[in-house]
Each structure stands twice: as C-alpha cells, then as structure tokens.
Scaffold this active site. Structure first.
Site, PDB file in Angstrom:
ATOM      1  CG  HIS A   1      -2.223  -7.711  -7.972  1.00 49.91           C
ATOM      2  ND1 HIS A   1      -1.112  -8.029  -7.165  1.00 49.91           N
ATOM      3  CD2 HIS A   1      -1.542  -8.144  -9.330  1.00 49.91           C
ATOM      4  CE1 HIS A   1      -0.045  -8.471  -7.610  1.00 49.91           C
ATOM      5  NE2 HIS A   1      -0.380  -8.568  -9.108  1.00 49.91           N
TER       6      HIS A   1
ATOM      7  CG  HIS B   1       3.422  -7.864  -9.612  1.00 51.36           C
ATOM      8  ND1 HIS B   1       2.879  -9.073  -9.927  1.00 51.36           N
ATOM      9  CD2 HIS B   1       4.759  -8.086  -9.663  1.00 51.36           C
ATOM     10  CE1 HIS B   1       3.785  -9.813 -10.484  1.00 51.36           C
ATOM     11  NE2 HIS B   1       5.105  -9.433 -10.375  1.00 51.36           N
TER      12      HIS B   1
ATOM     13  CG  ASP C   1      -0.285  -7.365 -12.829  1.00 45.89           C
ATOM     14  OD1 ASP C   1       0.568  -7.830 -11.866  1.00 45.89           O
ATOM     15  OD2 ASP C   1      -1.411  -7.658 -12.720  1.00 45.89           O
TER      16      ASP C   1
ATOM     17  N   GLY D   1      -7.211 -12.279 -11.356  1.00 51.67           N
ATOM     18  CA  GLY D   1      -7.590 -11.487 -12.459  1.00 51.67           C
ATOM     19  C   GLY D   1      -8.807 -11.982 -13.376  1.00 51.67           C
ATOM     20  CB  SER D   2      -9.042 -14.757 -15.918  1.00 50.22           C
ATOM     21  OG  SER D   2      -7.724 -14.546 -16.431  1.00 50.22           O
TER      22      SER D   2
ATOM     23  CB  SER E   1      -4.871  -8.792 -11.116  1.00 50.51           C
ATOM     24  OG  SER E   1      -4.121  -8.337 -12.380  1.00 50.51           O
TER      25      SER E   1
ATOM     26  CG  ASP F   1       0.042 -12.089  -9.680  1.00 50.77           C
ATOM     27  OD1 ASP F   1      -0.909 -12.494 -10.154  1.00 50.77           O
ATOM     28  OD2 ASP F   1       0.689 -11.219  -9.608  1.00 50.77           O
ATOM     29  N   GLY F   2      -1.547 -15.694 -10.126  1.00 52.26           N
ATOM     30  CA  GLY F   2      -1.374 -16.440 -11.641  1.00 52.26           C
ATOM     31  C   GLY F   2      -1.982 -17.623 -11.594  1.00 52.26           C
ATOM     32  N   GLY F   3      -3.210 -17.773 -12.285  1.00 55.17           N
ATOM     33  CA  GLY F   3      -4.085 -18.665 -12.556  1.00 55.17           C
ATOM     34  C   GLY F   3      -4.862 -19.024 -11.386  1.00 55.17           C
TER      35      GLY F   3
ATOM     36  CG  MET G   1       3.549  -5.848 -16.861  1.00 53.25           C
ATOM     37  SD  MET G   1       2.696  -7.197 -17.922  1.00 53.25           S
ATOM     38  CE  MET G   1       1.529  -7.977 -16.686  1.00 53.25           C
TER      39      MET G   1
ATOM     40  CG  MET H   1       5.388 -14.256 -10.327  1.00 58.62           C
ATOM     41  SD  MET H   1       4.081 -13.277 -10.222  1.00 58.62           S
ATOM     42  CE  MET H   1       3.165 -13.553 -11.524  1.00 58.62           C
TER      43      MET H   1
ATOM     44  CG  MET I   1       6.151  -8.034 -13.495  1.00 56.60           C
ATOM     45  SD  MET I   1       4.357  -8.626 -14.082  1.00 56.60           S
ATOM     46  CE  MET I   1       3.493  -7.262 -13.383  1.00 56.60           C
TER      47      MET I   1
ATOM     48  N   GLY J   1       3.711 -11.516 -16.934  1.00 55.43           N
ATOM     49  CA  GLY J   1       3.541 -10.925 -18.332  1.00 55.43           C
ATOM     50  C   GLY J   1       2.246 -10.884 -18.736  1.00 55.43           C
ATOM     51  CG  PHE J   2       0.954 -12.169 -21.375  1.00 57.71           C
ATOM     52  CD1 PHE J   2       0.561 -11.102 -22.132  1.00 57.71           C
ATOM     53  CD2 PHE J   2       2.380 -12.723 -21.635  1.00 57.71           C
ATOM     54  CE1 PHE J   2       1.490 -10.916 -23.179  1.00 57.71           C
ATOM     55  CE2 PHE J   2       3.282 -12.122 -22.382  1.00 57.71           C
ATOM     56  CZ  PHE J   2       2.712 -11.163 -23.309  1.00 57.71           C
ATOM     57  N   GLY J   3      -1.925 -12.028 -18.250  1.00 52.18           N
ATOM     58  CA  GLY J   3      -3.253 -12.740 -17.663  1.00 52.18           C
ATOM     59  C   GLY J   3      -3.621 -13.960 -18.245  1.00 52.18           C
ATOM     60  N   GLY J   4      -4.689 -14.509 -17.427  1.00 57.30           N
ATOM     61  CA  GLY J   4      -5.177 -15.983 -18.166  1.00 57.30           C
ATOM     62  C   GLY J   4      -4.309 -16.864 -18.349  1.00 57.30           C
TER      63      GLY J   4
END
Ligand code: DX5
Ligand code: ZN
Length: 230
Positions: free
Chosen positions: A38, A71, A40, A200-201, A13, A178-180, A42, A142, A73, A147-150
């Site tokens: 990926h 993606h 994002d 992402g992170s 991401s 997607d996420g974490g 937003m 999700m 949003m 809304g945010f990475g990390g």
C-alpha cells in the site's frame, strides 16, 4: 457478516517503513507475508503531508512481484493517474472528495489498464458510491482522517463497512479499510465485511525481525473472525 467470505488480504503501508531503506522494506514486508504493497501518495494540498511521486514507485517496483495498491491523496488527481500507472501501480484509488469528476478519474484509471478504487473519508457518506458501482474494483474506507500514520481507529467505520458490504454484495468489488488497523480490531473489521486490511504502524513496529509476527497477528485475527481457514 459477508455471506460469501472472500480472501483476507493484508497490505503493509510503507508510510510507516524506513524511507532510507525503502526497497528493502518493500521486499521485507512481502517476504513476511504481506499480500500487496500500500503506497500513500500525498500532495500537501488535499492532505497536509507530502510523500511519494511516481519516480519513487518506479524505483521500488523491481523489489517485488506483489501488486502495488496506490492510494492517491491528491487534488487534482487526473494528471497523475497515467504517470503512476506507468510507474507500476496495479490498483489506483482516488478520493471521492478530491474533485467534481469522480467518474472521469475512474475512467482514466481503467483506460490505463489498472484496477480502480474509490476512497471515502470518515466524514463522507457512502451514497456517493451508488453511481459508480459499475466503474470500480475496490472501495477503500478510511478509518482515520488521511494524511498521517499512527492515528487511532474511528469506531463508526464498522457500521459503514457493514453498509458498504451490503451495497457491493454480489459484485466483484473488494472492500479495503485503512487507518489504525491492529490485531485488536482486525477481527471486527473482517466480520463487518472488510476484505483488504491496510496496516502501517502495526506491521512495521519493532523492526524487520518482527514483520512476519505482526502480519500474522492481523491476518489470524481477521480470518478467525470470518471462520476462514488459511
Ligand atoms: C493515512 C494513510 C494510511 C496510513 C495508515 O492517510 O492512508 O495508509 O499509512 O497508517 P496506520 O496503519 O499507522 O494507521
Ligand atoms: Zn492509505
């Protein structure tokens, strides 16, 4: 666990990349083993953050031949589907929560010749997928609030992955998370039935010299859990 394992795909991401060097970052994360990019999108309305418009997607399109997984949003999303398709999106996913006309949005994506995905927030029940199973190529669950990475992975996602895997079994629908996502949870995600892992992170940490190591760690954990040989 999925009865017929499908290939694991790792999707860096670029939200976590260095925006000052976006084209290079796209090239680098694919050269390091990423399967798709990926992206994002937003809008500062559906989610409390602003990111990329279609001109940015167009600008980075020449950086790689790898598919772009966009993606969205965004609410309302329909006016933006064709611009992102034209800019170079290969897969476009829309949130079920973004408006009252999910089916129409999916029709617009396929009419634009792109693969269509539905995204569900952590608080959305998977029953909304039932009426559109014939209209989608991908489901994106999700595992954080968008809304945010990390952010930290929400563990209840694992049970949801299992339930959605059962719903889509036998269909040509990919299951993306997607996420974490990290090497520590990638195995559990794959075992539960996820095919596409967005990260992402955990991909972009420590700089370009480490992208290959970071991606391999996620992929190896996922494939080991599924018993799939590289
Ligand atoms: C969040 C985005 C994610 C984000 C994931 O709204 O949809 O794609 O980039 O970032 P990590 O992997 O850092 O949780
Ligand atoms: Zn995303």
């Amino acid at each position: 666990m999925s009865s017929a394992p499908r290939p694991i795909r790792i999707l860096p991401s670029i939200l976590a990349s260095d925006f000052a060097r976006l084209g290079e970052e796209v090239r680098a994360c694919i050269a390091a083993g990423g399967d798709m990019v990926h992206i994002d999108v937003m809008d500062g309305h559906f989610v409390p953050n602003l990111t990329f418009g279609p001109d940015i997607v167009k600008a980075i399109r020449p950086a790689t031949d790898a598919p772009f997984d966009v993606h969205m949003m965004v609410a309302p999303v329909d006016p933006w589907i064709e611009p992102f398709a034209k800019a170079g999106a290969d897969v476009i996913s829309v949130h079920a929560e973004a408006g009252p006309h999910l089916h129409r949005s999916l029709q617009l994506i396929r009419a634009a010749g792109r693969k269509a995905g539905v995204v569900l927030n952590p608080g959305t029940h998977e029953s909304v997928l039932e009426p559109v199973l014939d209209d989608i190529d991908m489901v994106l669950l999700m595992s954080v609030n968008p809304g945010f990475g990390g952010q930290k992975f929400i563990p209840a996602t694992l049970e949801k992955i299992r339930r959605v895997r059962a719903m889509i079994e036998g269909r040509a629908i990919a299951l993306e998370v997607d996420g974490g996502v990290t090497p520590d949870n990638a195995g559990a995600l794959a075992a539960a039935g996820a095919d596409w892992l967005v990260a992402g992170s955990s991909v972009f940490k420590d700089g370009p010299a480490h992208y290959a190591r970071n991606i391999a760690a996620i992929r190896n954990a996922a494939e080991a859990a599924r018993g799939v040989l590289v």
